[in-house]
Design an enzyme around this catalytic site. Structure first.
Site, PDB file in Angstrom:
ATOM      1  CG  MET A  38      -1.761  -1.221   1.118  1.00  0.00           C
ATOM      2  SD  MET A  38      -3.468  -0.964   2.194  1.00  0.00           S
ATOM      3  CE  MET A  38      -2.691  -0.654   3.830  1.00  0.00           C
TER       4      MET A  38
ATOM      5  N   GLY B 283       4.721  -9.931   3.963  1.00  0.00           N
ATOM      6  CA  GLY B 283       5.655 -10.023   5.221  1.00  0.00           C
ATOM      7  C   GLY B 283       5.032 -10.831   6.273  1.00  0.00           C
TER       8      GLY B 283
ATOM      9  CG  ASP C 128       0.580  -7.248   7.904  1.00  0.00           C
ATOM     10  OD1 ASP C 128      -0.012  -6.561   8.752  1.00  0.00           O
ATOM     11  OD2 ASP C 128       1.467  -6.624   7.209  1.00  0.00           O
TER      12      ASP C 128
ATOM     13  CD  GLN D 197      -1.991  -8.483   4.657  1.00  0.00           C
ATOM     14  OE1 GLN D 197      -2.804  -7.659   4.433  1.00  0.00           O
ATOM     15  NE2 GLN D 197      -0.851  -8.563   4.135  1.00  0.00           N
TER      16      GLN D 197
ATOM     17  N   GLY E 167      11.043  -2.864   5.502  1.00  0.00           N
ATOM     18  CA  GLY E 167      10.314  -4.056   5.197  1.00  0.00           C
ATOM     19  C   GLY E 167       9.854  -4.385   4.085  1.00  0.00           C
ATOM     20  CG  HIS E 168       7.128  -1.969   2.105  1.00  0.00           C
ATOM     21  ND1 HIS E 168       6.750  -0.795   2.809  1.00  0.00           N
ATOM     22  CD2 HIS E 168       5.693  -2.433   2.101  1.00  0.00           C
ATOM     23  CE1 HIS E 168       5.712  -0.554   3.435  1.00  0.00           C
ATOM     24  NE2 HIS E 168       4.918  -1.499   2.818  1.00  0.00           N
TER      25      HIS E 168
ATOM     26  CB  SER F 121       3.298   2.339   6.534  1.00  0.00           C
ATOM     27  OG  SER F 121       3.850   1.674   5.470  1.00  0.00           O
TER      28      SER F 121
ATOM     29  CG  HIS G 241       8.479   0.265   5.948  1.00  0.00           C
ATOM     30  ND1 HIS G 241       8.751  -1.008   5.870  1.00  0.00           N
ATOM     31  CD2 HIS G 241       7.313   0.452   6.307  1.00  0.00           C
ATOM     32  CE1 HIS G 241       7.671  -1.758   6.396  1.00  0.00           C
ATOM     33  NE2 HIS G 241       6.800  -0.799   6.471  1.00  0.00           N
TER      34      HIS G 241
HETATM   35  O1  PAF Z   1      -0.186  -5.731   3.446  1.00  0.00           O
HETATM   36  C1  PAF Z   1      -0.477  -4.774   2.914  1.00  0.00           C
HETATM   37  O2  PAF Z   1       0.199  -4.058   2.532  1.00  0.00           O
HETATM   38  C2  PAF Z   1      -1.960  -4.888   2.228  1.00  0.00           C
HETATM   39  O3  PAF Z   1      -2.857  -5.544   3.093  1.00  0.00           O
HETATM   40  C3  PAF Z   1      -2.043  -5.729   0.861  1.00  0.00           C
HETATM   41  C4  PAF Z   1      -1.557  -7.240   0.956  1.00  0.00           C
HETATM   42  C5  PAF Z   1      -1.159  -5.004  -0.240  1.00  0.00           C
HETATM   43  C6  PAF Z   1      -3.540  -5.836   0.365  1.00  0.00           C
HETATM   44  O4  PAF Z   1      -3.760  -4.355  -0.004  1.00  0.00           O
END
Ligand code: PAF
Length: 286
Positions: free
Chosen positions: A37, A154, A157, A160, A43-44, A193, A41
């Site tokens: 999103m 990651g 989450d 998720q 982590g991404h 973030s 940072h």
């Molecule tokens: O983890 C995230 O940044 C969001 O939940 C994702 C997986 C991009 C879905 O919008």
């Protein structure tokens, strides 16, 4: 429509994304997808680095997905820093950046929602109604739009990640989901973030979440009572200055079912509110 900043191709609609991916695939290249999103940072960037190590070409997506935010959540305030993100992705040599707007992702008359039932319930699902339905739906769309060989998410989450693994298995989406370990500050705070919402004073308190989850994990590994350890961590977090603790729980890592006793693949997960930031984190039980 394709734009570019030096060495970064940016596409904003599905047809252009598919054309680009097809072009990359033409010489049997393996494609990795890194959905984000934005407000990128380290982590991404760890996801991007892992993607580059595992695949030939990397597609990153930036889309602040409105359907995964509740009505009282931070959609409007969610950090957006387009040009900084572009610079980071160009420097990392990412092949394509997909940045659809909300109308490209959810055109008029859009009416489909994906719900992954059991693993979306409890933990964050109990405190963020509809959140994982929004995540499952947008991730399914991103996977179908980009049709990558692998997609990276990651472990921060963790629920998720579990929802996405279940989604892909249940819908036979031909992609390997790769979980990437959480990147932390030196004091243990998981990069997020949303850490940008913390004041200086809150920032000093924030690492206590990771510290307490780690204490619980070690205590469980040593045979302590799971409920007692989790309840003690909640008390410690509230005493430290967190205004609310949504949960501290131990779960079986593959299914997220409740953990009755220490076994292989156990995970301790927590979420707590600190000032304007809702922090989440998790650690494995050693
Ligand atoms: O983890 C995230 O940044 C969001 O939940 C994702 C997986 C991009 C879905 O919008």
């Amino acid at each position: 429509m394709t734009e570019s900043v030096p060495s970064l191709k940016i596409v904003r609609d599905v047809a252009s994304l598919r054309r680009r991916v097809q072009g990359l695939r033409s010489s049997n290249q393996m494609i990795a997808l890194v959905p984000t999103m934005g407000a990128l940072h380290a982590g991404h960037m760890a996801l991007v680095e892992r993607a580059k190590a595992l695949a030939d070409k990397v597609v990153v997506t930036i889309f602040v997905n409105p359907t995964q935010f509740g009505p009282d959540e931070d959609l409007a305030a969610y950090p957006r820093q387009e040009s900084e993100d572009w610079t980071l992705l160009a420097a990392a040599d990412v092949d394509v950046l997909y940045m659809p707007d909300a109308l490209a992702m959810y055109p008029e008359h859009f009416q489909t929602e994906i719900r992954v039932s059991d693993v979306s319930q409890g933990l964050c699902g109990a405190h963020r109604a509809g959140h994982f339905d929004g995540v499952a739906t947008v991730v399914a769309k991103l996977l179908l739009q980009a049709s990558p060989d692998i997609a990276l998410f990651g472990e921060k989450d963790f629920q998720q990640l579990t929802v996405i693994k279940r989604l892909v298995a249940d819908l036979d989406i031909p992609v390997d989901i790769v979980g990437v370990p959480t990147v932390r500050e030196d004091d243990g705070l998981a990069l997020s973030s949303r850490n940008a919402y913390l004041t200086e004073e809150e920032r000093a308190i924030a690492p206590i979440l990771h510290r307490e989850l780690t204490v619980v994990a070690i205590d469980i590994a040593e045979g302590a009572d799971i409920k007692v350890c989790c309840a003690r961590a909640v008390d410690t977090l509230l005493a430290a200055g967190f205004s609310a603790v949504d949960y501290v729980e131990a779960r079986e890592a593959l299914t997220l079912s409740s953990l009755m006793a220490h076994g292989p693949d156990a995970r301790v997960l927590g979420a707590a509110q600190l000032g304007g930031a809702r922090l989440i984190d998790n650690v494995p039980v050693p």
